[in-house]
Design a protein around this motif. Structure first.
Motif, PDB file in Angstrom:
ATOM      1  N   GLY A   1      -6.909  -9.241  51.723  1.00  0.00           N
ATOM      2  CA  GLY A   1      -6.426 -10.954  51.084  1.00  0.00           C
ATOM      3  C   GLY A   1      -5.901 -10.358  49.929  1.00  0.00           C
ATOM      4  N   LEU A   2      -6.364  -9.682  49.027  1.00  0.00           N
ATOM      5  CA  LEU A   2      -6.051  -9.137  47.608  1.00  0.00           C
ATOM      6  C   LEU A   2      -4.365  -8.874  47.858  1.00  0.00           C
TER       7      LEU A   2
ATOM      8  N   ILE B   1     -16.281  -6.923  55.667  1.00  0.00           N
ATOM      9  CA  ILE B   1     -16.269  -7.766  54.381  1.00  0.00           C
ATOM     10  C   ILE B   1     -15.159  -7.134  53.431  1.00  0.00           C
TER      11      ILE B   1
ATOM     12  N   CYS C   1     -11.547  -8.523  52.293  1.00  0.00           N
ATOM     13  CA  CYS C   1     -11.299  -8.876  50.717  1.00  0.00           C
ATOM     14  C   CYS C   1     -10.144  -8.091  50.310  1.00  0.00           C
TER      15      CYS C   1
END
Length: 68
Positions: A57-58, A50, A54
Protein backbone atom coordinates in the motif's frame (compact mmCIF):
# COMPACT_ATOMS: atom_id res chain seq x y z
CA UNK A 1 15.98 -13.75 33.88
CA UNK A 2 13.97 -16.94 34.23
CA UNK A 3 14.26 -19.25 31.20
CA UNK A 4 10.62 -20.30 31.54
CA UNK A 5 9.45 -16.71 31.16
CA UNK A 6 11.51 -16.31 27.98
CA UNK A 7 9.62 -19.17 26.32
CA UNK A 8 6.14 -17.99 27.34
CA UNK A 9 3.95 -17.41 24.26
CA UNK A 10 4.08 -13.83 23.06
CA UNK A 11 0.96 -11.72 22.56
CA UNK A 12 -0.16 -10.62 19.11
CA UNK A 13 1.23 -7.13 19.75
CA UNK A 14 4.63 -8.47 20.77
CA UNK A 15 4.61 -10.70 17.70
CA UNK A 16 3.76 -7.73 15.46
CA UNK A 17 6.65 -5.80 16.96
CA UNK A 18 9.02 -8.72 16.30
CA UNK A 19 7.73 -9.02 12.73
CA UNK A 20 8.11 -5.28 12.15
CA UNK A 21 11.72 -5.25 13.33
CA UNK A 22 12.48 -8.36 11.28
CA UNK A 23 10.73 -6.95 8.22
CA UNK A 24 13.05 -3.94 8.09
CA UNK A 25 16.11 -5.99 9.02
CA UNK A 26 16.90 -4.45 12.38
CA UNK A 27 16.23 -7.45 14.64
CA UNK A 28 18.99 -8.27 17.11
CA UNK A 29 20.19 -11.86 17.08
CA UNK A 30 19.64 -12.19 20.83
CA UNK A 31 16.00 -11.06 20.44
CA UNK A 32 15.52 -13.49 17.56
CA UNK A 33 16.94 -16.38 19.58
CA UNK A 34 14.72 -15.49 22.53
CA UNK A 35 11.63 -15.40 20.32
CA UNK A 36 12.27 -18.58 18.32
CA UNK A 37 10.21 -20.82 20.58
CA UNK A 38 7.91 -18.15 21.97
CA UNK A 39 6.28 -16.72 18.85
CA UNK A 40 3.07 -18.36 17.69
CA UNK A 41 3.25 -19.36 14.00
CA UNK A 42 -0.29 -18.15 13.28
CA UNK A 43 0.54 -14.73 14.75
CA UNK A 44 3.76 -14.54 12.73
CA UNK A 45 1.92 -15.41 9.51
CA UNK A 46 -0.83 -12.87 10.22
CA UNK A 47 1.74 -10.23 11.11
CA UNK A 48 3.77 -10.90 7.98
CA UNK A 49 0.67 -10.64 5.78
CA UNK A 50 -0.36 -7.38 7.45
CA UNK A 51 3.16 -5.96 7.11
CA UNK A 52 3.38 -6.98 3.45
CA UNK A 53 -0.02 -5.43 2.70
CA UNK A 54 1.03 -2.18 4.39
CA UNK A 55 4.30 -2.16 2.45
CA UNK A 56 2.53 -2.71 -0.88
CA UNK A 57 0.00 0.00 0.00
CA UNK A 58 2.83 2.40 0.79
CA UNK A 59 4.52 1.63 -2.53
CA UNK A 60 1.27 2.14 -4.43
CA UNK A 61 0.68 5.46 -2.65
CA UNK A 62 4.24 6.59 -3.44
CA UNK A 63 3.79 5.72 -7.12
CA UNK A 64 0.46 7.53 -7.25
CA UNK A 65 2.01 10.66 -5.70
CA UNK A 66 5.04 10.48 -8.01
CA UNK A 67 2.96 10.12 -11.16
CA UNK A 68 0.35 12.77 -10.41
Amino acid sequence: MDKNLDKAPRSFGATMLAVAWSFIGLRRRSDFERDVGALRPAYVLAGALIAAACFIGLLLAAVRVATS
